[in-house]
Write a protein that holds these residues in place. Structure first.
Motif, short mmCIF file in Angstrom:
data_model
loop_
_atom_site.label_atom_id
_atom_site.label_comp_id
_atom_site.label_asym_id
_atom_site.label_seq_id
_atom_site.Cartn_x
_atom_site.Cartn_y
_atom_site.Cartn_z
N ASN A 27 0.95 -1.32 0.05
CA ASN A 27 -0.08 0.15 0.03
C ASN A 27 0.86 1.16 0.03
OD1 ASN A 27 -2.16 -1.92 2.15
ND2 ASN A 27 -2.60 -1.06 0.02
N HIS A 81 -3.39 -6.76 -5.27
CA HIS A 81 -2.67 -7.50 -4.21
C HIS A 81 -2.88 -8.70 -4.14
CE1 HIS A 81 -1.84 -3.25 -2.83
NE2 HIS A 81 -2.98 -2.94 -2.60
N ALA A 110 4.83 -9.33 -0.22
CA ALA A 110 4.83 -9.11 1.34
C ALA A 110 5.61 -8.52 2.04
CB ALA A 110 4.40 -10.51 2.01
N LEU A 158 5.54 -11.78 7.43
CA LEU A 158 4.15 -12.48 7.66
C LEU A 158 4.41 -13.65 8.54
CD1 LEU A 158 1.47 -13.01 4.81
CD2 LEU A 158 1.44 -11.76 6.91
N LEU A 198 4.69 -12.39 11.86
CA LEU A 198 3.26 -12.22 12.44
C LEU A 198 2.85 -13.30 13.21
CD1 LEU A 198 0.75 -10.43 9.83
CD2 LEU A 198 1.78 -9.68 12.06
N VAL A 224 -3.83 -20.97 13.24
CA VAL A 224 -4.90 -20.62 12.17
C VAL A 224 -4.30 -19.50 11.33
CG1 VAL A 224 -7.06 -19.64 11.73
CG2 VAL A 224 -6.79 -20.74 13.79
N GLU A 251 -1.92 -21.13 8.86
CA GLU A 251 -2.52 -21.74 7.88
C GLU A 251 -2.78 -20.60 6.74
OE1 GLU A 251 -6.71 -23.17 8.45
OE2 GLU A 251 -5.67 -24.66 9.67
N ASP A 252 -3.38 -19.42 7.23
CA ASP A 252 -3.52 -18.45 6.39
C ASP A 252 -2.33 -17.72 5.63
OD1 ASP A 252 -5.39 -16.42 5.47
OD2 ASP A 252 -3.86 -15.16 6.30
N LEU A 264 -1.67 -17.51 1.90
CA LEU A 264 -1.14 -16.30 1.11
C LEU A 264 0.35 -16.67 0.30
CD1 LEU A 264 -1.70 -13.69 4.10
CD2 LEU A 264 -2.76 -13.72 1.90
N GLU A 304 -15.34 -5.72 4.37
CA GLU A 304 -14.52 -5.84 3.29
C GLU A 304 -13.25 -5.01 3.81
OE1 GLU A 304 -15.78 -5.41 -0.68
OE2 GLU A 304 -17.55 -6.10 -0.16
N LEU A 314 -5.98 -4.01 0.53
CA LEU A 314 -4.90 -3.91 1.25
C LEU A 314 -3.85 -5.11 0.54
CD1 LEU A 314 -5.84 -4.07 5.04
CD2 LEU A 314 -5.57 -2.08 3.60
N VAL A 359 -0.69 -7.76 0.84
CA VAL A 359 -0.57 -8.89 1.39
C VAL A 359 -0.18 -8.86 3.04
CG1 VAL A 359 0.80 -11.09 1.40
CG2 VAL A 359 0.15 -10.13 -0.74
N LYS A 360 0.64 -7.95 3.13
CA LYS A 360 1.27 -7.86 4.63
C LYS A 360 0.00 -7.02 5.44
CE LYS A 360 4.35 -4.85 4.72
NZ LYS A 360 5.33 -3.57 4.99
N GLN A 361 -0.67 -6.18 4.91
CA GLN A 361 -1.56 -5.71 5.74
C GLN A 361 -2.66 -6.31 5.78
OE1 GLN A 361 -0.04 -4.06 3.23
NE2 GLN A 361 0.93 -2.26 3.99
N GLY A 419 -2.45 -9.48 6.24
CA GLY A 419 -2.24 -10.36 7.38
C GLY A 419 -2.32 -9.64 8.65
N VAL A 420 -2.02 -8.45 8.66
CA VAL A 420 -2.04 -7.85 10.26
C VAL A 420 -3.51 -7.50 10.41
CG1 VAL A 420 -1.88 -5.48 11.29
CG2 VAL A 420 -0.07 -6.34 9.81
N LEU A 476 -5.97 -9.73 9.83
CA LEU A 476 -6.39 -11.22 10.33
C LEU A 476 -5.81 -11.24 11.56
CD1 LEU A 476 -5.78 -13.17 7.32
CD2 LEU A 476 -8.00 -12.30 7.83
N LYS A 477 -4.42 -10.74 12.01
CA LYS A 477 -4.36 -10.94 13.25
C LYS A 477 -4.89 -10.30 14.41
CE LYS A 477 -0.57 -8.31 15.16
NZ LYS A 477 0.51 -7.81 15.02
N LEU A 534 -8.10 -11.89 15.21
CA LEU A 534 -7.96 -12.95 16.07
C LEU A 534 -7.78 -12.51 17.36
CD1 LEU A 534 -5.87 -15.31 13.70
CD2 LEU A 534 -8.06 -15.54 14.39
N GLN A 535 -6.79 -11.46 17.61
CA GLN A 535 -6.48 -10.67 18.86
C GLN A 535 -7.82 -10.25 19.63
OE1 GLN A 535 -3.81 -7.76 17.84
NE2 GLN A 535 -2.03 -8.92 18.41
N ARG A 585 -10.91 -11.43 19.06
CA ARG A 585 -11.71 -12.76 19.54
C ARG A 585 -11.00 -12.89 20.84
NH1 ARG A 585 -11.93 -17.99 15.81
NH2 ARG A 585 -9.69 -17.86 15.99
N HIS A 625 -10.13 -17.39 1.41
CA HIS A 625 -8.77 -17.45 2.08
C HIS A 625 -8.78 -16.87 3.28
CE1 HIS A 625 -7.46 -19.82 -1.33
NE2 HIS A 625 -7.76 -18.62 -2.27
N HIS A 626 -9.24 -15.55 3.37
CA HIS A 626 -9.24 -14.93 4.63
C HIS A 626 -10.45 -15.20 5.39
CE1 HIS A 626 -7.22 -11.14 2.41
NE2 HIS A 626 -6.33 -12.39 2.51
N PRO A 669 -10.22 -19.33 7.54
CA PRO A 669 -9.40 -19.40 8.83
C PRO A 669 -9.62 -18.76 10.13
CG PRO A 669 -7.92 -18.67 6.91
CD PRO A 669 -9.43 -18.67 6.55
#
Ligand SMILES: Nc1ncnc2c1ncn2[C@@H]1O[C@H](COP(=O)(O)OP(=O)(O)OP(=O)(O)O)[C@@H](O)[C@H]1O
Ligand SMILES: Nc1ncnc2c1ncn2[C@@H]1O[C@H](COP(=O)(O)OP(=O)(O)OP(=O)(O)O)[C@@H](O)[C@H]1O
Ligand SMILES: [Mg+2]
Ligand SMILES: [Mg+2]
Lengths: 310, 352, 292, 352, 292
Positions: free
Chosen positions: C50, C210, C249, C254, C257, C274, C277-278, C282, E178, E183, E185-187, E189-190, E192-193, E196-197, E199, E213-214, E217
């Motif tokens: 980005n 992306h 990336a 990643l 992460l 998880v 996995e993701d 990616l 959405e 974003l 790839v890196k972003q 990932g963040v 998704l992190k 999870l956090q 959660r 894919h997003h 998981p």
């Protein structure tokens, strides 16, 4: 080979009465004129004529908002002019500033508006006529002419001098007839014409229309015919075209307070005072009107009106 | 967990289950001008009931005349506003064109048609200048045209003074070609004893053309787009600058026409005239459904806006209401019309 | 590969050629020293983080911006576009990331904006409405009503309009800035199909995304940007998708992460798994039997 | 294919290679008001050179005074415009408040302070009403306040007429508490022989407060957001309706203050006064860098805009230019100032 | 799974509960008969085609729209939000698809808009600018200057601001429409992190995406919409990712795509093969040795 146009109008040179060799003074004239008003145009012509004759550096400024007008007077004081000629439509608002000018040692003459207060304000002289007096005179004459229901057409709202004229008319009519006001949008001929016509349609009993400015008299002529009304047309103030309408009888008469004279005298008297310490009128108001222009005397006035000094 | 039945995924050509029934009224009020129409009807009925003189054909003709003098301008102003710009100089521009024509023919004592032609050139030039400054400098047109408004107002007065040393243009009714010009710009005809001004006809024609351009031609598409989102329009290749300048010149064109009408209607022009009318035009357009932010509106709406304004102005007089309260009523009726207009549209949208 | 018609032209002059181009917004240097060639029948993917400068790059090509530095040639002749119109006239059609639609206008008017189909003076409205409707159906978007203001469409629907428009009018070069970003699985598939079809027809395509899953299959060349600079320019033969994704990336960040999360320990571990996995998904590290 | 060297991917805290060197001038002109400042300086120098009377301290005091009477209003108007709304009724609202105060104390012959209090209530009520209608109906404020503009103008005239039978309010200088009120609202002090109006001080204070609110408080943040994008602001929980009503009431508050000043400065007030000033306020704000579309601008800028306007108006008089050309010059200078302002900002941005 | 702290609350009342909710825009029926429960420590993925009604759904939950039909409960108590503010006050933070930022305002002012940190009457500007900068760095966005108008940021940068903001202020429920669309790839990932956090912290999360894919998981439950209606509501145990993707894509339509291309024959075949590849990537049918 066309008639009319400038070529036809040639020959109307403006008055010029010699030229004084006295020192060049700066005199400010501050009025409450709305820009582009024929009546004030004539006043200014008179003033400039006097200024030209008296070798005076003439500074004219105007604003129809009293508070702004007061500021303009303050400007003149700041500019340390030799004399001030001012109109005072709103004494409470403007007198204080005029007093300041006097206090600053600047001779002040008043004209056209403020007849009741000019002494209190500290002015030396007053030239002109009270709008109310003019109105009353007009009213009386209307009554004499048999007008029973008069429509007084104001081209602007909330202006002291216009209201004063209509009030005068009402007063002059007395018990003879009634007066009704009509506000029109003076900056839009089409709507002026239609509005007057509409009023005449709405009230058939109107038998006299009096406008407060020459241009509106011209327009009113069309309104009257449009509404096929039998009302007669009268007016305040004059201009060339209107004079010709008086000739042709479409306008009965016009109240004339000789604006040219007011402007001329205001400047000339200041010059006399500055150069010779003279004052006119012995502390009394110098009236420039009201006089009436009608079929009887229109011929005489016409030529002057042509060149826009009457 | 629940598991609802599989809905069919293929589009149904006949009936889309995602669209509710759509009342006619609703579809009607989706059009930008319909709100204004309702406002107009209400005001018309109001005066028709309370003001007997208002009912006569003659009076209506007068009302229509006044409306037409505003409407002739409100149409191009509406287009301009849909195109996302303002023109505050429109009111005085009318006077400028009239003065130009009359002073030119007077000063050089030439056939009035020469003056008329010059006036046209000048009016278009003014429009072009407004537009050009706006697109070149990117200064909001509100400001630019405010500047030109002052300047024109000043010029009108100053030039008239210097040329005729009076504040009004001289009477040109004697000059050659006048009567012919008057026929064209300021005549009238009579139907069933009612005298009807030709401006009304011109007005209708102008509105029709404007509407046609707006809805049926690609130019209309471009007008909507430059007002709705200039950057996007530019990105897809719409000549934004040309469009805007064109719109300003359109205003100039009708300012010229209106000016000619005023001149030949009254033979002479006060140099101070026209000030304030620019707002009447804008009001008419906006009451007629134009968005101030551009991109939405209609020429018909603007016409109806002008009609509302004309009816209000005249109606109050016909009703013989206390003149001191004139402006108050004017404002009240205006606001009333707008509120009603909005309210009705809302209701329609909700109910549909 | 070389069997594809587009590829005769490989030898010919490229449709679009940027040499050492750069762009500053005021003091901000968005792009610098970019060199890029797009030939007929050739899909160039522009990839990057980005804010890497991808949109800025295509805005230059589309004629929306002028490059602050460097040169720009179309079919061998140097150009400097004063407006996107000029680019369009050379057959360069673009889908912008911010879509360039006029929210208040009906869908069909937006679709044909700037390219109205005329019948004499008037527009051929009937045709335009029909075409618009069918083109969108072709993308799997079944609109209720093409007279709906486009501002009231869903994000993806709007994007589909922009894409359909560009594809419909694109003559020589087709530029797509993250076209699949807001799209559903189906619509994304359609877009990829369109890209391939365009390639077949011998158009040059510039495709920004992306999603390596989208980029790799369709791309012939890959331009990688980072912080406004080129960090790589590869032909498909030169690089595997994993390497590609890795570069996109920004290296191992990643995996880092997921390690982070594991560090959180306890409950987080499972989450980390998880995410891990993701991460594979990616495409950073593919172990056999990925997914479930 | 070429393969450039791998650029470092870690952000460099010290120096960002993606940012060019940034000239001080450039950073200066990024501020919305700086363009106006340059305009003001130019106009000041212009008149300082050509108009000797303009140089005297007394004249400058007068200029500042005039500017302050506009500036007191242009500040809240600027905030309102940043908040994305217009107020065309602001000009007459000033007169309304003055009339209310004087007519109230006159009619019931009560201490003027009672009148002042009532006027305050009325002014705030007007502001509230404007805002309330705007947020409730969603009608553009341009129209709503245009309606209230007409209505207030009418009310001013009509009520004054009915109560006093003339078009100006009666002199209340005799009524109890007048002199005290005058001290507060319309006094002046002398420094080095130069008489300075307190309004100038009030003006500075108001501008300071407005700026502080705008830049330092969360309220300022909200004002920018409701003007910049009301839907977004609403989505993140900004109370849009409250903000807008509040801004309108802010205008009411200063309309009240300005009205009180006019009243106690001149003892009386004409019912027709104030018409047209609304535009002076808006011009001042926009010349000062406010966007008409909202979301951008500054109170300081509006103040400078007012100053420019005041200097122009007075300067022309001091310069003794032909009054016929007054409006022309006014327009020319205004336009000139704006163009200059834009031009300079452009240059700065490009060069930075 | 059941080891996660969030899951004690499974038995407790759900944080958010929609029953048979629907939404009409005028004559347009965007949504109807939706039932949805979000419990603490629970990630609900809302999936569906473009125009399916996902954004409309979350706008209802976020208090931006009122449901035209059906009922809405927060923590067991029925609510009807007049404005999003009320939802925010109940701890429901949202990232809208159109991001809801004010383009002209600086990044940091946007970040804290509506939640300004005050120090007495004034705002604590220093703190806000620092926080904004660091939160964005945490997402892998290294801004030049937090005073840059947000309108001048790249699409992804802007999206990151919106996400960081929601995550920073989200108290009980976090809604993401959405978020990973634009974003890198890196972003992604963040993000998704972060989900999870959240959660882990026991927040309820609603996550809209088009990328299986997003979704798969991180999701605990999956709500599938189509044309404004529910076509499925599954717990993770009940469905594999392939099934999920299948449903998202609307059945076999994608394979059809590749067949189409093959039908084109000749040069297209190879493209078809590429697309086929991609189709697998999109998870419809995975053959061994997919990718290259
Ligand atoms: N008008 C502008 N003014 C100032 N800076 C800008 C402007 N437009 C873009 N930028 C900056 O230039 C950089 C590149 O922007 P660009 O939109 O090209 O990124 P991108 O690669 O498209 O990112 P994304 O993948 O998020 O779309 C960004 O850091 C952005 O902040
Ligand atoms: N304001 C509105 N007026 C009319 N119709 C609308 C409005 N907003 C959305 N719609 C319609 O409602 C439907 C659902 O829109 P929504 O934005 O919820 O879809 P979505 O599931 O978010 O799609 P995407 O995945 O593309 O974002 C769309 O078909 C859209 O056309
Ligand atoms: Mg981008
Ligand atoms: Mg959506």
């Amino acid at each position: 080979s066309s008639t009319g146009g400038k070529k036809a109008a040639q020959g109307g040179e403006v008055v010029s009465a010699g030229h004084a060799s006295t020192p060049r003074y700066t005199i400010a004239m501050i009025t409450h004129a709305a820009p582009g008003d024929t009546f004030w145009d004539i006043i200014r012509k008179g003033a400039s004529a006097a200024a030209a004759k008296d070798n005076i550096n003439f500074k004219y400024s105007n604003n129809d908002d009293p508070t702004q007008q007061a500021t303009l007077i303050q400007d003149a004081i700041n500019a340390k002019v030799a004399g001030i000629a001012v109109t005072d439509p709103d004494p409470q608002a403007i007198c204080p500033t005029i007093k300041k000018a006097v206090a600053a040692g600047i001779p002040v003459v008043m004209f056209n508006a403020g007849v009741d207060n000019w002494q209190q304000c500290g002015a030396m002289e007053y030239f002109g006529q009270d709008e109310t007096i003019a109105g009353v005179a007009a009213g009386k004459r209307l009554a004499a002419a048999g007008a029973r229901k008069v429509l007084c057409v104001l081209q602007a709202q909330g202006q002291v001098q216009l209201e004063a004229r209509c009030a005068g008319v009402k007063q002059g009519l007395g018990s003879e007839g009634t007066m009704e006001k009509l506000y029109v949008n003076g900056t839009d001929s089409a709507s002026v014409q239609s509005t007057i016509a509409a009023k005449l349609r709405q009230d058939k009993s109107i038998d006299a229309v009096i406008t407060l400015g020459a241009p509106f008299a011209i327009i009113a002529i069309q309104s009257i015919s449009q509404a096929s009304s039998s009302a007669k047309l009268y007016t305040f103030d004059t201009n060339a075209e209107e004079i010709s309408k008086i000739k042709s009888g479409q306008v009965q008469w016009a109240v004339d307070q000789q604006p040219y004279l007011q402007g001329y005298e205001a400047i000339d008297s200041l010059w006399l005072y500055l150069t010779n310490g003279d004052t006119i009128g012995g502390g009394q108001t110098v009236l420039t009107g009201p006089s009436f222009i009608d079929a009887s005397n229109v011929a005489k006035v016409a030529q002057y009106a042509e060149r826009g000094t009457r | 967990m629940t598991q609802t039945a599989q809905a069919d995924l293929t589009p149904s050509p006949l009936r889309d289950e995602r669209v509710g029934r759509n009342s006619v009224l609703a579809r009607l009020f989706a059009r930008p001008e319909m709100g204004a129409v309702s406002g107009a009807i209400v005001i018309f009925l109001l005066f028709f009931i309370i003001a007997p003189p208002f009912r006569s054909a003659g009076s209506l003709a007068t009302v229509l005349y006044v409306a037409s003098t505003f409407g002739l301008m409100s149409a191009p102003i509406a287009l301009l506003m849909i195109g996302g710009e303002f023109d505050l100089s429109a009111g005085v521009a009318v006077t400028s064109s009239a003065l130009t024509a009359s002073l030119f023919s007077y000063e050089f004592t030439v056939n009035v048609w020469a003056g008329v032609a010059v006036a046209l050139a000048v009016s278009l030039a003014i429009g072009f200048l407004n537009g050009w400054i706006v697109v070149r400098t990117g200064i909001p047109s509100f400001l630019v045209t405010l500047g030109t408004f002052f300047m024109l107002q000043g010029l009108n007065l100053a030039l008239t003074q210097t040329i005729t040393n009076q504040v009004a243009s001289p009477d040109i009714s004697e000059i050659q070609g006048f009567s012919a010009a008057q026929k064209v710009f300021a005549s009238s005809f009579t139907i069933g004893g009612v005298n009807i001004r030709t401006t009304i006809i011109y007005w209708i024609v102008v509105v029709f053309i404007a509407t046609w351009i707006l809805l049926r031609t690609h130019v209309g598409n471009w007008i909507f787009s430059v007002g709705g989102s200039a950057p996007s329009a530019r990105a897809v290749g719409v000549p934004v600058a040309k469009m805007k300048i064109g719109l300003f010149m359109g205003v100039g064109l009708l300012a010229w026409f209106t000016g000619m009408h005023t001149l030949f209607e009254f033979n002479t022009i006060q140099s101070g005239q026209g000030v304030g009318n620019e707002f009447v035009y804008i009001i008419a357009a906006v009451v007629g459904g134009c968005l101030l932010t551009g991109g939405y509106g209609s020429a018909v709406g603007a016409a109806i806006g002008a009609l509302i304004f004309g009816m209000t102005q005249q109606g109050i007089v016909y009703a013989g209401w206390d003149p001191d309260w004139f402006t108050f009523f004017e404002g009240a009726l205006l606001l009333g019309a707008i509120v009603l207009n909005t309210f009705i549209r809302r209701r329609a949208e909700a109910s549909r | 590969m070389t069997s594809r018609p587009g590829h005769q032209d490989k030898t010919a002059v490229p449709l679009v050629r940027l040499a050492d181009a750069g762009k500053n917004y005021g003091s901000i240097i968005a792009l610098s020293g970019i060199t890029l060639e797009v030939s007929a029948g050739d899909v160039t993917c522009v990839l990057g983080d980005n804010g890497a400068g991808k949109s800025t790059l295509i805005k230059i090509i589309a004629g929306l911006h002028q490059p602050s530095t460097g040169s720009y040639e179309v079919e061998g002749t140097p150009v400097s576009f004063a407006s996107p119109r000029e680019a369009l006239e050379l057959g360069i059609a673009t889908v912008y990331q911010d879509l360039a639609v006029v929210p208040l206008m009906p869908v069909w008017r937006n679709f044909f904006l700037g390219n109205e189909v005329r019948k004499g003076l008037r527009m051929d409205i009937g045709f335009m409405r029909r075409t618009c409707k069918s083109e969108l159906l072709g993308m799997g978007i079944d609109l209720r009503d093409v007279d709906q203001p486009i501002g009231t469409l869903s994000g993806g629907e709007r994007q589909c309009v922009a894409i359909a428009r560009a594809v419909y009018f694109g003559a020589k070069v087709l530029i797509l800035d993250e076209p699949t970003a807001a799209l559903g699985v189906k619509q994304s598939g359609v877009v990829l199909k369109y890209i391939l079809q365009a390639r077949e027809r011998g158009l040059g395509v510039i495709f920004i995304t992306h999603n390596p899953h989208h980029a790799y299959p369709v791309g012939d060349r890959f331009l990688l940007l980072n912080r406004g600079r080129t960090i790589g320019y590869y032909a498909k033969e030169q690089i595997t998708r994993d390497e590609l994704t890795g570069l996109m990336a920004g290296g191992g960040e990643l995996e880092q992460l997921s390690h982070e999360l594991e560090a959180m320990g306890g409950a987080a571990a499972d989450a980390a798994q998880v995410l891990g996995e993701d991460v594979q998904e990616l495409g950073i590290a593919r172990r056999p039997g990925s997914g479930e």
